[in-house]
Design a protein around this motif. Structure first.
Motif, PDB file in Angstrom:
ATOM      1  N   GLY A  69      34.588  30.824  38.799  1.00 36.43           N
ATOM      2  CA  GLY A  69      34.822  29.783  39.781  1.00 36.43           C
ATOM      3  C   GLY A  69      35.713  30.174  40.938  1.00 36.43           C
ATOM      4  N   LYS A  70      36.170  31.435  40.965  1.00 35.38           N
ATOM      5  CA  LYS A  70      37.137  31.829  41.991  1.00 35.38           C
ATOM      6  C   LYS A  70      36.870  33.219  42.565  1.00 35.38           C
ATOM      7  CE  LYS A  70      40.819  29.226  39.701  1.00 35.38           C
ATOM      8  NZ  LYS A  70      42.125  29.345  39.066  1.00 35.38           N
ATOM      9  N   GLY A  71      35.619  33.652  42.613  1.00 36.69           N
ATOM     10  CA  GLY A  71      35.299  34.907  43.280  1.00 36.69           C
ATOM     11  C   GLY A  71      35.086  36.082  42.354  1.00 36.69           C
ATOM     12  N   ALA A  72      34.811  37.225  42.991  1.00 28.33           N
ATOM     13  CA  ALA A  72      34.507  38.438  42.249  1.00 28.33           C
ATOM     14  C   ALA A  72      34.807  39.651  43.109  1.00 28.33           C
ATOM     15  CB  ALA A  72      33.034  38.446  41.839  1.00 28.33           C
ATOM     16  N   TRP A  73      34.915  40.789  42.445  1.00 29.42           N
ATOM     17  CA  TRP A  73      34.999  42.084  43.119  1.00 29.42           C
ATOM     18  C   TRP A  73      33.957  42.969  42.459  1.00 29.42           C
ATOM     19  CZ3 TRP A  73      35.643  47.205  41.849  1.00 29.42           C
ATOM     20  CH2 TRP A  73      35.894  48.077  42.918  1.00 29.42           C
TER      21      TRP A  73
END
Length: 186
Positions: A69-73
């Motif tokens: 729910g808060k992004g990725a790399w």
């Protein structure tokens, strides 16, 4: 008999903003990403896809650390073999081998380091899991379904949770996107 060297030895990873990253740099990015929000839920996913081109086959392995729910790399490791992998079992097996080899770079010391980031926050609901995404389907019409048990067992044997289509988006979506771009990657 001496075992063959890993196919990924001395290869570099890349993403949209960085090229030529050795695994130590990739790992440091993952650590930094997790330390930004140690109370979150994390999924570390590795998966490989391939594309047969005119004179070669391009395999692309993706690593994705997702903060739910808060992004990725993410980053990829492209490897070109100067032959066409036309046998489906051989091709899927090589994809699984590359996923296993990249996942093995996350040795016990590194896994512990990642778990230690979220450990103080477990009682607040933080979590960490590792998945191996396989580009196979289980549906009756899938050509790869007969390979599912073998490839899933291999992924489990290296300590990853096996994930297949349609949920295996690191292999069937992220890595897949880059297999078509042979000239830009190698």
């Amino acid at each position: 008999m001496k075992p063959d060297p890993p196919l990924i030895k001395d290869r570099t990873f890349m993403n949209l903003s960085q090229k030529n990253m050795y695994f130590d740099e990739v790992f440091n990015y993952i650590v930094h990403f997790m330390k930004m929000d140690p109370q979150a839920n994390y999924r570390l996913m590795v998966g490989t896809d391939s594309q047969v081109h005119k004179f070669h086959t391009l395999f692309v392995t993706g690593i994705v650390i997702k903060r739910e729910g808060k992004g990725a790399w993410a980053c990829i490791l492209p490897i070109k073999f100067k032959r066409k992998y036309l046998n489906l079992h051989e091709k899927i097996s090589m994809e699984t081998t590359l996923t296993e080899q990249v996942a093995s770079l996350f040795d016990e010391k590194r896994k512990t380091q990642l778990i230690d980031i979220i450990l103080p926050h477990l009682y607040r609901g933080s979590s960490f899991s590792m998945e191996g995404h396989i580009d196979i389907g289980l549906e009756r019409r899938s050509l790869t379904r007969f390979l599912a048990n073998e490839m899933m067992a291999r992924i489990e044997s290296v300590g990853l949770e096996p994930v297949v289509k349609p949920e295996s988006f690191v292999a069937s979506g992220y890595a897949n996107r880059y297999t078509k771009r042979s000239k830009k990657l190698i």
